[in-house]
Design a protein around this motif. Structure first.
Motif, PDB file in Angstrom:
ATOM      1  N   MET A   1     -19.917   1.883 -21.116  1.00  0.00           N
ATOM      2  CA  MET A   1     -18.872   1.246 -20.342  1.00  0.00           C
ATOM      3  C   MET A   1     -19.513   0.272 -19.346  1.00  0.00           C
ATOM      4  SD  MET A   1     -16.078   3.103 -17.961  1.00  0.00           S
ATOM      5  CE  MET A   1     -14.428   2.644 -18.364  1.00  0.00           C
ATOM      6  N   ALA A   2     -18.890  -0.866 -19.168  1.00  0.00           N
ATOM      7  CA  ALA A   2     -19.412  -1.890 -18.264  1.00  0.00           C
ATOM      8  C   ALA A   2     -19.281  -1.452 -16.808  1.00  0.00           C
ATOM      9  CB  ALA A   2     -18.668  -3.199 -18.476  1.00  0.00           C
ATOM     10  N   THR A   3     -20.186  -1.926 -15.971  1.00  0.00           N
ATOM     11  CA  THR A   3     -20.158  -1.619 -14.545  1.00  0.00           C
ATOM     12  C   THR A   3     -19.098  -2.471 -13.856  1.00  0.00           C
ATOM     13  OG1 THR A   3     -22.516  -1.137 -14.613  1.00  0.00           O
ATOM     14  CG2 THR A   3     -21.532  -1.528 -12.452  1.00  0.00           C
ATOM     15  N   ASP A   4     -18.306  -1.830 -13.024  1.00  0.00           N
ATOM     16  CA  ASP A   4     -17.247  -2.534 -12.287  1.00  0.00           C
ATOM     17  C   ASP A   4     -17.826  -3.067 -10.981  1.00  0.00           C
ATOM     18  OD1 ASP A   4     -14.977  -3.448 -11.034  1.00  0.00           O
ATOM     19  OD2 ASP A   4     -14.017  -1.490 -10.860  1.00  0.00           O
ATOM     20  N   HIS A   5     -18.259  -4.310 -10.985  1.00  0.00           N
ATOM     21  CA  HIS A   5     -18.834  -4.916  -9.788  1.00  0.00           C
ATOM     22  C   HIS A   5     -17.758  -5.351  -8.799  1.00  0.00           C
ATOM     23  CE1 HIS A   5     -22.879  -4.872 -11.369  1.00  0.00           C
ATOM     24  NE2 HIS A   5     -22.401  -5.327 -12.517  1.00  0.00           N
ATOM     25  N   ILE A   6     -16.547  -5.506  -9.273  1.00  0.00           N
ATOM     26  CA  ILE A   6     -15.443  -5.935  -8.408  1.00  0.00           C
ATOM     27  C   ILE A   6     -14.871  -4.745  -7.633  1.00  0.00           C
ATOM     28  CG2 ILE A   6     -13.116  -6.930  -8.385  1.00  0.00           C
ATOM     29  CD1 ILE A   6     -13.975  -8.645 -10.761  1.00  0.00           C
ATOM     30  N   ARG A   7     -14.986  -3.542  -8.197  1.00  0.00           N
ATOM     31  CA  ARG A   7     -14.462  -2.307  -7.582  1.00  0.00           C
ATOM     32  C   ARG A   7     -12.949  -2.353  -7.413  1.00  0.00           C
ATOM     33  NH1 ARG A   7     -17.960   1.607  -5.507  1.00  0.00           N
ATOM     34  NH2 ARG A   7     -15.985   2.714  -5.615  1.00  0.00           N
ATOM     35  N   TYR A   8     -12.271  -2.463  -8.560  1.00  0.00           N
ATOM     36  CA  TYR A   8     -10.808  -2.491  -8.558  1.00  0.00           C
ATOM     37  C   TYR A   8     -10.223  -1.230  -7.935  1.00  0.00           C
ATOM     38  CZ  TYR A   8     -10.940  -6.591 -11.548  1.00  0.00           C
ATOM     39  OH  TYR A   8     -11.156  -7.844 -12.045  1.00  0.00           O
ATOM     40  N   ASP A   9     -10.893  -0.100  -8.100  1.00  0.00           N
ATOM     41  CA  ASP A   9     -10.398   1.148  -7.522  1.00  0.00           C
ATOM     42  C   ASP A   9     -10.320   1.058  -6.000  1.00  0.00           C
ATOM     43  OD1 ASP A   9     -13.233   1.048  -7.515  1.00  0.00           O
ATOM     44  OD2 ASP A   9     -13.365   3.218  -7.284  1.00  0.00           O
ATOM     45  N   VAL A  10     -11.332   0.456  -5.385  1.00  0.00           N
ATOM     46  CA  VAL A  10     -11.350   0.304  -3.928  1.00  0.00           C
ATOM     47  C   VAL A  10     -10.283  -0.699  -3.488  1.00  0.00           C
ATOM     48  CG1 VAL A  10     -12.740  -0.452  -1.955  1.00  0.00           C
ATOM     49  CG2 VAL A  10     -13.767   0.957  -3.749  1.00  0.00           C
ATOM     50  N   LEU A  11     -10.142  -1.784  -4.234  1.00  0.00           N
ATOM     51  CA  LEU A  11      -9.117  -2.785  -3.904  1.00  0.00           C
ATOM     52  C   LEU A  11      -7.712  -2.188  -3.983  1.00  0.00           C
ATOM     53  CD1 LEU A  11     -10.553  -5.878  -5.821  1.00  0.00           C
ATOM     54  CD2 LEU A  11     -10.537  -5.509  -3.351  1.00  0.00           C
ATOM     55  N   ALA A  12      -7.441  -1.409  -5.032  1.00  0.00           N
ATOM     56  CA  ALA A  12      -6.122  -0.789  -5.184  1.00  0.00           C
ATOM     57  C   ALA A  12      -5.861   0.230  -4.080  1.00  0.00           C
ATOM     58  CB  ALA A  12      -6.007  -0.130  -6.560  1.00  0.00           C
ATOM     59  N   ARG A  13      -6.876   1.042  -3.773  1.00  0.00           N
ATOM     60  CA  ARG A  13      -6.718   2.042  -2.715  1.00  0.00           C
ATOM     61  C   ARG A  13      -6.423   1.374  -1.373  1.00  0.00           C
ATOM     62  NH1 ARG A  13     -11.995   4.273  -1.617  1.00  0.00           N
ATOM     63  NH2 ARG A  13     -12.078   2.468  -0.279  1.00  0.00           N
ATOM     64  N   ASP A  14      -7.172   0.319  -1.067  1.00  0.00           N
ATOM     65  CA  ASP A  14      -6.955  -0.388   0.193  1.00  0.00           C
ATOM     66  C   ASP A  14      -5.575  -1.031   0.243  1.00  0.00           C
ATOM     67  OD1 ASP A  14      -9.449   0.419   0.983  1.00  0.00           O
ATOM     68  OD2 ASP A  14     -10.414  -1.532   0.633  1.00  0.00           O
ATOM     69  N   ALA A  15      -5.108  -1.547  -0.891  1.00  0.00           N
ATOM     70  CA  ALA A  15      -3.769  -2.141  -0.945  1.00  0.00           C
ATOM     71  C   ALA A  15      -2.697  -1.087  -0.679  1.00  0.00           C
ATOM     72  CB  ALA A  15      -3.537  -2.810  -2.295  1.00  0.00           C
ATOM     73  N   LEU A  16      -2.865   0.101  -1.259  1.00  0.00           N
ATOM     74  CA  LEU A  16      -1.887   1.163  -1.029  1.00  0.00           C
ATOM     75  C   LEU A  16      -1.945   1.677   0.406  1.00  0.00           C
ATOM     76  CD1 LEU A  16      -2.131   3.007  -4.437  1.00  0.00           C
ATOM     77  CD2 LEU A  16      -0.204   1.677  -3.563  1.00  0.00           C
ATOM     78  N   ARG A  17      -3.129   1.705   0.980  1.00  0.00           N
ATOM     79  CA  ARG A  17      -3.216   2.071   2.404  1.00  0.00           C
ATOM     80  C   ARG A  17      -2.552   0.994   3.255  1.00  0.00           C
ATOM     81  NH1 ARG A  17      -8.684   4.973   2.075  1.00  0.00           N
ATOM     82  NH2 ARG A  17      -7.956   7.100   1.922  1.00  0.00           N
ATOM     83  N   GLY A  18      -2.590  -0.247   2.790  1.00  0.00           N
ATOM     84  CA  GLY A  18      -1.893  -1.335   3.474  1.00  0.00           C
ATOM     85  C   GLY A  18      -0.382  -1.127   3.479  1.00  0.00           C
ATOM     86  N   VAL A  19       0.158  -0.559   2.399  1.00  0.00           N
ATOM     87  CA  VAL A  19       1.587  -0.227   2.357  1.00  0.00           C
ATOM     88  C   VAL A  19       1.893   0.788   3.452  1.00  0.00           C
ATOM     89  CG1 VAL A  19       3.383   0.934   0.994  1.00  0.00           C
ATOM     90  CG2 VAL A  19       1.852  -0.718  -0.099  1.00  0.00           C
ATOM     91  N   LEU A  20       1.074   1.811   3.539  1.00  0.00           N
ATOM     92  CA  LEU A  20       1.238   2.848   4.562  1.00  0.00           C
ATOM     93  C   LEU A  20       1.148   2.244   5.965  1.00  0.00           C
ATOM     94  CD1 LEU A  20       1.352   5.794   5.504  1.00  0.00           C
ATOM     95  CD2 LEU A  20      -1.065   5.977   4.962  1.00  0.00           C
ATOM     96  N   ARG A  21       0.155   1.401   6.191  1.00  0.00           N
ATOM     97  CA  ARG A  21      -0.032   0.735   7.490  1.00  0.00           C
ATOM     98  C   ARG A  21       1.207  -0.092   7.844  1.00  0.00           C
ATOM     99  NH1 ARG A  21      -4.063  -2.030   6.017  1.00  0.00           N
ATOM    100  NH2 ARG A  21      -5.582  -0.392   6.422  1.00  0.00           N
ATOM    101  N   ARG A  22       1.723  -0.838   6.888  1.00  0.00           N
ATOM    102  CA  ARG A  22       2.888  -1.706   7.127  1.00  0.00           C
ATOM    103  C   ARG A  22       4.133  -0.890   7.459  1.00  0.00           C
ATOM    104  NH1 ARG A  22       4.978  -6.740   4.895  1.00  0.00           N
ATOM    105  NH2 ARG A  22       6.897  -7.046   6.061  1.00  0.00           N
ATOM    106  N   VAL A  23       4.352   0.189   6.718  1.00  0.00           N
ATOM    107  CA  VAL A  23       5.519   1.048   6.956  1.00  0.00           C
ATOM    108  C   VAL A  23       5.446   1.670   8.353  1.00  0.00           C
ATOM    109  CG1 VAL A  23       6.604   3.217   6.241  1.00  0.00           C
ATOM    110  CG2 VAL A  23       6.003   1.517   4.533  1.00  0.00           C
ATOM    111  N   LEU A  24       4.269   2.165   8.739  1.00  0.00           N
ATOM    112  CA  LEU A  24       4.123   2.762  10.071  1.00  0.00           C
ATOM    113  C   LEU A  24       4.255   1.705  11.169  1.00  0.00           C
ATOM    114  CD1 LEU A  24       1.273   5.361   9.478  1.00  0.00           C
ATOM    115  CD2 LEU A  24       3.710   5.803   9.818  1.00  0.00           C
ATOM    116  N   ALA A  25       3.736   0.502  10.937  1.00  0.00           N
ATOM    117  CA  ALA A  25       3.855  -0.565  11.935  1.00  0.00           C
ATOM    118  C   ALA A  25       5.320  -0.952  12.125  1.00  0.00           C
ATOM    119  CB  ALA A  25       3.030  -1.782  11.512  1.00  0.00           C
ATOM    120  N   ASP A  26       6.078  -1.020  11.042  1.00  0.00           N
ATOM    121  CA  ASP A  26       7.513  -1.309  11.145  1.00  0.00           C
ATOM    122  C   ASP A  26       8.240  -0.201  11.903  1.00  0.00           C
ATOM    123  OD1 ASP A  26       7.220  -3.708   9.795  1.00  0.00           O
ATOM    124  OD2 ASP A  26       8.018  -2.951   7.888  1.00  0.00           O
TER     125      ASP A  26
END
Length: 171
Positions: A1-26
């Protein structure tokens, strides 16, 4: 399997934490709309979590808080939130980094996010750990079932109630 240099898992996790951050900020700015309320489970001993010694002794591994009617001074920053809650009639101030959060639930609309517990550690040294599975939206139980807790005797208090969600998790 190829190495994921972009780290999509980290990007997706951070995006979902951004949803949580936005909801709490609202919620901090406008309050909770309609019947919305939040169950937030976090690791009690994760870096940056601030709890009183009393709460840490009572919840040494993880803790679930409910933001609904009785919370105050909700402050949201880029990496954490702070909130005032009452536990057994005693006011407490909690500081919770987003990296310490294991799950977020809004049972009023049956929406939930679950983060792997190892993610809080993975953020500190991502090069040393294998890729972390991406968190996903989860179906949740009806609000009546989420609030019910048969494991502990019913307690009447005017403060916030801590509910364990372990029995709703897939085994």
């Amino acid at each position: 399997m190829a190495t994921d240099h972009i780290r999509y898992d980290v990007l997706a996790r951070d995006a979902l934490r951004g949803v949580l951050r936005r909801v709490l900020a609202d919620a901090a700015e406008h309050g909770l709309p309609g019947e919305h309320h939040f169950f937030i489970t976090f690791l009690s001993t994760a870096d940056g979590v601030k709890l009183s010694p009393r709460l840490l002794a009572q919840y040494p591994e993880e803790m679930t808080i409910i933001l609904q009617h009785q919370f105050w001074d909700l402050v949201v920053t880029d990496d954490r939130f702070e909130v005032g809650l009452s536990f057994g009639g005693i006011p407490e101030r909690l500081v919770v980094p987003f990296a310490a959060i294991k799950s977020f639930l809004d049972p009023s609309v049956q929406f939930g996010l679950q983060f792997e517990p190892s993610e809080a550690i993975a953020e500190e040294s991502p090069a040393k750990l294998p890729a972390v599975p991406t968190p996903s939206a989860l179906p949740v139980a009806a609000p009546e079932a989420a609030v019910e807790n048969n494991d502990e005797p019913a307690k009447t208090s005017e403060g916030a109630e801590v509910v364990r969600l372990d029995r709703f998790r897939k085994k």
